[in-house]
Design a protein around this motif. Structure first.
Motif, PDB file in Angstrom:
ATOM      1  N   LEU A  54      -1.609   4.270   1.702  1.00 58.54           N
ATOM      2  CA  LEU A  54      -2.556   3.296   1.179  1.00 58.54           C
ATOM      3  C   LEU A  54      -2.380   3.166  -0.326  1.00 58.54           C
ATOM      4  O   LEU A  54      -2.053   4.143  -1.008  1.00 58.54           O
ATOM      5  N   GLY A  55      -2.639   1.978  -0.821  1.00 54.52           N
ATOM      6  CA  GLY A  55      -2.653   1.755  -2.261  1.00 54.52           C
ATOM      7  C   GLY A  55      -3.982   2.196  -2.850  1.00 54.52           C
ATOM      8  O   GLY A  55      -4.961   2.401  -2.131  1.00 54.52           O
ATOM      9  N   ILE A  56      -4.009   2.329  -4.164  1.00 55.72           N
ATOM     10  CA  ILE A  56      -5.231   2.731  -4.864  1.00 55.72           C
ATOM     11  C   ILE A  56      -6.368   1.754  -4.560  1.00 55.72           C
ATOM     12  O   ILE A  56      -7.503   2.166  -4.305  1.00 55.72           O
ATOM     13  N   LYS A  57      -6.068   0.467  -4.572  1.00 57.76           N
ATOM     14  CA  LYS A  57      -7.110  -0.545  -4.305  1.00 57.76           C
ATOM     15  C   LYS A  57      -7.689  -0.379  -2.908  1.00 57.76           C
ATOM     16  O   LYS A  57      -8.900  -0.529  -2.713  1.00 57.76           O
ATOM     17  N   GLU A  58      -6.843  -0.068  -1.936  1.00 59.15           N
ATOM     18  CA  GLU A  58      -7.318   0.119  -0.558  1.00 59.15           C
ATOM     19  C   GLU A  58      -8.197   1.374  -0.454  1.00 59.15           C
ATOM     20  O   GLU A  58      -9.235   1.348   0.219  1.00 59.15           O
ATOM     21  N   ILE A  59      -7.788   2.437  -1.101  1.00 58.35           N
ATOM     22  CA  ILE A  59      -8.598   3.667  -1.098  1.00 58.35           C
ATOM     23  C   ILE A  59      -9.938   3.389  -1.767  1.00 58.35           C
ATOM     24  O   ILE A  59     -10.991   3.753  -1.249  1.00 58.35           O
ATOM     25  N   ASN A  86       4.217   6.821  -4.598  1.00 56.17           N
ATOM     26  CA  ASN A  86       5.550   6.219  -4.634  1.00 56.17           C
ATOM     27  C   ASN A  86       5.419   4.710  -4.740  1.00 56.17           C
ATOM     28  O   ASN A  86       4.444   4.125  -4.249  1.00 56.17           O
ATOM     29  N   ARG A  87       6.422   4.081  -5.337  1.00 58.34           N
ATOM     30  CA  ARG A  87       6.438   2.620  -5.462  1.00 58.34           C
ATOM     31  C   ARG A  87       6.525   1.985  -4.078  1.00 58.34           C
ATOM     32  O   ARG A  87       7.240   2.462  -3.203  1.00 58.34           O
ATOM     33  N   ASP A  88       5.769   0.916  -3.906  1.00 50.97           N
ATOM     34  CA  ASP A  88       5.803   0.141  -2.671  1.00 50.97           C
ATOM     35  C   ASP A  88       7.107  -0.668  -2.651  1.00 50.97           C
ATOM     36  O   ASP A  88       7.351  -1.466  -3.557  1.00 50.97           O
ATOM     37  N   LEU A  95       1.578   1.216  -6.236  1.00 50.68           N
ATOM     38  CA  LEU A  95       1.860   2.595  -5.853  1.00 50.68           C
ATOM     39  C   LEU A  95       1.208   2.869  -4.510  1.00 50.68           C
ATOM     40  O   LEU A  95       0.052   2.492  -4.279  1.00 50.68           O
ATOM     41  N   ILE A  96       1.933   3.513  -3.627  1.00 50.16           N
ATOM     42  CA  ILE A  96       1.422   3.885  -2.309  1.00 50.16           C
ATOM     43  C   ILE A  96       1.162   5.386  -2.320  1.00 50.16           C
ATOM     44  O   ILE A  96       1.999   6.173  -2.750  1.00 50.16           O
TER      45      ILE A  96
END
Length: 148
Positions: A54-59, A86-88, A95-96
């Motif tokens: 998950l990305g920061i925004k999703e978390i 890690n980079r998406d 970042l994922i």
């Protein structure tokens, strides 16, 4: 003599929620110290135990927080070795976040923590489920009020 036009703090829903939240996080504190994380960091781990990558925004969205408050939590978890960023490959700007094997290994301990908290609540699972449902509905109502 009590003023009926100005009720005491115990008559406010916001205080009941606030003081209960404080009690809950204090109950979690010694349990989480055993694994070296804070309560907000633990919530990030719970999200990731439910869904990886998950990305920061999703978390942040799942925790009803802004991304700026989640980034330092994730950075600290990365420093502890529990997550990796890690980079998406689809979008290099994103970042994922994923659990490391050490972070995944904490899942069993989290079940023990959850059981300990449930025991401390001294309420049957059905009652706790109804309380969670009611609180989620209350939050949804309050969030809806923001939009309108």
């Amino acid at each position: 003599m009590a003023n009926t036009n100005n009720p005491g703090v115990d008559a406010f829903l916001c205080f009941a929620l606030y003081s209960t939240s404080l009690s809950m996080t204090q109950r979690y504190k010694p349990l989480l110290q055993e694994i070296g994380v804070t309560y907000p960091q633990y919530l990030v781990l719970v999200v990731l135990w439910n869904q990886q990558r998950l990305g920061i925004k999703e978390i942040a969205a799942r925790l009803h927080q802004d991304p700026g408050s989640i980034t330092p939590l994730v950075q600290r978890l990365e420093h502890l070795g529990y997550v990796a960023r890690n980079r998406d490959p689809k979008n290099e700007r994103n970042l994922i976040v994923t659990l490391t094997p050490a972070g995944e290994a904490l899942r069993d301990k989290s079940c023990e923590i959850r059981d300990s908290i449930a025991s401390a609540c001294k309420a049957p699972d059905e009652e706790i489920g109804k309380l969670i449902d009611a609180l989620m509905a209350l939050r949804a109502n309050l969030d809806q009020g923001e939009a309108g």
